[in-house]
Design a protein around this motif. Sequence first.
Motif, PDB file in Angstrom:
ATOM      1  N   ARG A  98       5.466  -6.737 -16.984  1.00 19.71           N
ATOM      2  CA  ARG A  98       4.321  -6.360 -17.817  1.00 19.71           C
ATOM      3  C   ARG A  98       4.314  -7.021 -19.191  1.00 19.71           C
ATOM      4  O   ARG A  98       3.450  -6.730 -20.010  1.00 19.71           O
ATOM      5  CB  ARG A  98       4.289  -4.827 -17.991  1.00 19.71           C
ATOM      6  CG  ARG A  98       4.065  -4.082 -16.686  1.00 19.71           C
ATOM      7  CD  ARG A  98       3.805  -2.600 -16.904  1.00 19.71           C
ATOM      8  NE  ARG A  98       4.856  -1.958 -17.664  1.00 19.71           N
ATOM      9  CZ  ARG A  98       4.720  -1.505 -18.904  1.00 19.71           C
ATOM     10  NH1 ARG A  98       3.574  -1.628 -19.548  1.00 19.71           N
ATOM     11  NH2 ARG A  98       5.740  -0.920 -19.515  1.00 19.71           N
ATOM     12  N   VAL A  99       5.273  -7.911 -19.443  1.00 20.58           N
ATOM     13  CA  VAL A  99       5.310  -8.584 -20.739  1.00 20.58           C
ATOM     14  C   VAL A  99       4.098  -9.500 -20.863  1.00 20.58           C
ATOM     15  O   VAL A  99       3.885 -10.381 -20.030  1.00 20.58           O
ATOM     16  CB  VAL A  99       6.600  -9.394 -20.907  1.00 20.58           C
ATOM     17  CG1 VAL A  99       6.565 -10.187 -22.201  1.00 20.58           C
ATOM     18  CG2 VAL A  99       7.813  -8.476 -20.887  1.00 20.58           C
ATOM     19  N   PRO A 100       3.274  -9.317 -21.888  1.00 16.23           N
ATOM     20  CA  PRO A 100       2.057 -10.125 -21.988  1.00 16.23           C
ATOM     21  C   PRO A 100       2.335 -11.557 -22.431  1.00 16.23           C
ATOM     22  O   PRO A 100       3.115 -11.802 -23.345  1.00 16.23           O
ATOM     23  CB  PRO A 100       1.225  -9.378 -23.043  1.00 16.23           C
ATOM     24  CG  PRO A 100       2.235  -8.636 -23.869  1.00 16.23           C
ATOM     25  CD  PRO A 100       3.365  -8.294 -22.948  1.00 16.23           C
ATOM     26  N   GLY A 101       1.715 -12.507 -21.752  1.00 17.52           N
ATOM     27  CA  GLY A 101       1.696 -13.897 -22.176  1.00 17.52           C
ATOM     28  C   GLY A 101       0.279 -14.276 -22.556  1.00 17.52           C
ATOM     29  O   GLY A 101      -0.648 -13.470 -22.445  1.00 17.52           O
ATOM     30  N   THR A 102       0.100 -15.504 -22.985  1.00 11.53           N
ATOM     31  CA  THR A 102      -1.252 -15.900 -23.390  1.00 11.53           C
ATOM     32  C   THR A 102      -2.194 -15.951 -22.194  1.00 11.53           C
ATOM     33  O   THR A 102      -3.404 -15.817 -22.351  1.00 11.53           O
ATOM     34  CB  THR A 102      -1.238 -17.272 -24.084  1.00 11.53           C
ATOM     35  OG1 THR A 102      -0.651 -18.246 -23.201  1.00 11.53           O
ATOM     36  CG2 THR A 102      -0.425 -17.223 -25.370  1.00 11.53           C
ATOM     37  N   GLY A 103      -1.639 -16.153 -20.989  1.00  8.75           N
ATOM     38  CA  GLY A 103      -2.468 -16.172 -19.789  1.00  8.75           C
ATOM     39  C   GLY A 103      -2.353 -14.906 -18.972  1.00  8.75           C
ATOM     40  O   GLY A 103      -2.705 -14.885 -17.792  1.00  8.75           O
ATOM     41  N   GLY A 104      -1.887 -13.833 -19.590  1.00  8.54           N
ATOM     42  CA  GLY A 104      -1.701 -12.580 -18.875  1.00  8.54           C
ATOM     43  C   GLY A 104      -0.238 -12.354 -18.525  1.00  8.54           C
ATOM     44  O   GLY A 104       0.627 -13.186 -18.798  1.00  8.54           O
ATOM     45  N   SER A 105       0.036 -11.236 -17.901  1.00  9.93           N
ATOM     46  CA  SER A 105       1.401 -10.873 -17.528  1.00  9.93           C
ATOM     47  C   SER A 105       1.706 -11.319 -16.101  1.00  9.93           C
ATOM     48  O   SER A 105       0.805 -11.706 -15.332  1.00  9.93           O
ATOM     49  CB  SER A 105       1.589  -9.366 -17.638  1.00  9.93           C
ATOM     50  OG  SER A 105       0.790  -8.695 -16.655  1.00  9.93           O
ATOM     51  N   LEU A 106       2.967 -11.250 -15.718  1.00  8.07           N
ATOM     52  CA  LEU A 106       3.348 -11.528 -14.335  1.00  8.07           C
ATOM     53  C   LEU A 106       2.715 -10.526 -13.379  1.00  8.07           C
ATOM     54  O   LEU A 106       2.358 -10.865 -12.247  1.00  8.07           O
ATOM     55  CB  LEU A 106       4.873 -11.498 -14.189  1.00  8.07           C
ATOM     56  CG  LEU A 106       5.635 -12.639 -14.876  1.00  8.07           C
ATOM     57  CD1 LEU A 106       7.139 -12.387 -14.807  1.00  8.07           C
ATOM     58  CD2 LEU A 106       5.296 -13.982 -14.238  1.00  8.07           C
ATOM     59  N   GLN A 107       2.569  -9.303 -13.841  1.00  5.13           N
ATOM     60  CA  GLN A 107       1.912  -8.278 -13.021  1.00  5.13           C
ATOM     61  C   GLN A 107       0.470  -8.693 -12.711  1.00  5.13           C
ATOM     62  O   GLN A 107      -0.005  -8.534 -11.578  1.00  5.13           O
ATOM     63  CB  GLN A 107       1.943  -6.942 -13.750  1.00  5.13           C
ATOM     64  CG  GLN A 107       1.471  -5.758 -12.917  1.00  5.13           C
ATOM     65  CD  GLN A 107       1.674  -4.457 -13.670  1.00  5.13           C
ATOM     66  OE1 GLN A 107       1.185  -4.273 -14.779  1.00  5.13           O
ATOM     67  NE2 GLN A 107       2.409  -3.540 -13.076  1.00  5.13           N
ATOM     68  N   ALA A 110      -0.641 -11.798 -12.754  1.00  4.29           N
ATOM     69  CA  ALA A 110      -0.573 -12.974 -11.881  1.00  4.29           C
ATOM     70  C   ALA A 110      -0.332 -12.564 -10.433  1.00  4.29           C
ATOM     71  O   ALA A 110      -0.894 -13.159  -9.500  1.00  4.29           O
ATOM     72  CB  ALA A 110       0.532 -13.912 -12.357  1.00  4.29           C
ATOM     73  N   LYS A 111       0.486 -11.542 -10.240  1.00  2.00           N
ATOM     74  CA  LYS A 111       0.735 -11.031  -8.889  1.00  2.00           C
ATOM     75  C   LYS A 111      -0.554 -10.473  -8.289  1.00  2.00           C
ATOM     76  O   LYS A 111      -0.865 -10.708  -7.104  1.00  2.00           O
ATOM     77  CB  LYS A 111       1.816  -9.949  -8.930  1.00  2.00           C
ATOM     78  CG  LYS A 111       2.169  -9.337  -7.582  1.00  2.00           C
ATOM     79  CD  LYS A 111       3.287  -8.318  -7.722  1.00  2.00           C
ATOM     80  CE  LYS A 111       3.570  -7.625  -6.385  1.00  2.00           C
ATOM     81  NZ  LYS A 111       4.088  -8.568  -5.363  1.00  2.00           N
ATOM     82  N   ALA A 112      -1.323  -9.755  -9.097  1.00  2.00           N
ATOM     83  CA  ALA A 112      -2.590  -9.205  -8.620  1.00  2.00           C
ATOM     84  C   ALA A 112      -3.576 -10.304  -8.246  1.00  2.00           C
ATOM     85  O   ALA A 112      -4.470 -10.101  -7.414  1.00  2.00           O
ATOM     86  CB  ALA A 112      -3.204  -8.302  -9.688  1.00  2.00           C
ATOM     87  N   GLN A 113      -3.399 -11.481  -8.858  1.00  3.02           N
ATOM     88  CA  GLN A 113      -4.278 -12.620  -8.579  1.00  3.02           C
ATOM     89  C   GLN A 113      -3.809 -13.436  -7.370  1.00  3.02           C
ATOM     90  O   GLN A 113      -4.432 -14.438  -7.022  1.00  3.02           O
ATOM     91  CB  GLN A 113      -4.364 -13.517  -9.811  1.00  3.02           C
ATOM     92  CG  GLN A 113      -5.064 -12.842 -10.993  1.00  3.02           C
ATOM     93  CD  GLN A 113      -4.811 -13.555 -12.317  1.00  3.02           C
ATOM     94  OE1 GLN A 113      -4.136 -14.590 -12.361  1.00  3.02           O
ATOM     95  NE2 GLN A 113      -5.340 -13.003 -13.396  1.00  3.02           N
ATOM     96  N   GLY A 114      -2.712 -13.009  -6.746  1.00  7.56           N
ATOM     97  CA  GLY A 114      -2.275 -13.656  -5.515  1.00  7.56           C
ATOM     98  C   GLY A 114      -0.969 -14.403  -5.575  1.00  7.56           C
ATOM     99  O   GLY A 114      -0.497 -14.915  -4.554  1.00  7.56           O
TER     100      GLY A 114
END
Length: 379
Positions: free
Chosen positions: A97-106, A108-112
């Motif tokens: 859940r750590v936020p990056g500039t392009g979103g979190s890994l969580q 990214a996982k939701a995006q596939g």
Amino acid sequence: MKYVDEYRDPVAAKALLRRIEELAEKLEKPLAFMEICGGHTHTIYRHGLEHLLPKNVELIHGPGCPVCVIPLGRVDDAGWLARQPGVIFTTFGDMMRVPGTGGSLQQAKAQGCDIRFVYSPLDALQIARENPDHEVVFFAVGFETTAPSTAVALDRAIKENLDNFSIFCNHVRIEPPLRAILGMDQGRINGFIGPGHVATIVGTKAFEFIPREYNLPVVVTGFEPLDILQAVEMLLEQYVSGDVAAGDARVENQYARVVLPEGNVAALALMDKVFVRRETFEWRGLGFIPDSGFAVAPEYEKYDAEKRFHLPNLRVADPPACQCGEVLTGQIKPWQCSVFGTACTPANPVGTCMVSPEGACAAYYNFGRVDPSVAASLV
């Protein structure tokens, strides 16, 4: 017969608090002790220990949360890796859940993206065995506490010649950030509650530079409420006894049931085998610190994700509103951050200190610790 946990015994706690009060009355000035480890911060605010201490004894936060110190650029690199075709990206749950500039890994996982959280790097190794047609990358984070488990996984990958496994190494050392904080400190820090988990690996000897070079006491400490209260008592004893004034501050081991002076010799030897020191590494709130990070040794570079994938490796500034850096270096309390509890919450973190259970902001938020004057009015 009523069972009483020896580390949460109310009778023992009251005795320790009485002794702390007695010692605090003898102090010539207020003292502030930095707890280095985020696990200590969690215990302190879960149990309200800061409100039990005398007004002239303060606890302030240090840089010991492994999730919190990872800079934004490295989080973005992790997201870039996770989005590469054919990659299974593995990580501890805190990093999801750590936020990056392009979103979190969580997100990214939701995006596939194929992102899986694991409890150990050995779990990531097993995923690599089961998926020979995929590149499996482990997001290695943490201080010397978690670095040995990564070293074990890397050593096994080498022995098995497991070519589809690599690590994105973000392991860091505890000594350099403490030196950086002491270098910028203006006399506010009067001693340290030493990190028990790190000390199980590096030993108490690793902290002897603090009393030797700065004449500040250190007490390596466990994680139960009475452990921390006893550490405060031991730190105060060094001041009241005159040892600090005489230039004889020292490292003491409250956590002797687990920690040895020399640490875990086997773990240190394995780390020396598979890791090398980085010339410099970026820390959130502290910038680039020389000799503060670990990298995969050149002999094993085919298991180094940074070499295998040629990461963007860009430096990214933290969000302007986020004051994680000031929290990590003890300059402010979490409730003094302008977005604490409003724009930044555990459900929607702006900075890393609100993500991990070891983060100071998360501890404050989850256990309702706010401005002491406000807290006192609620009692």
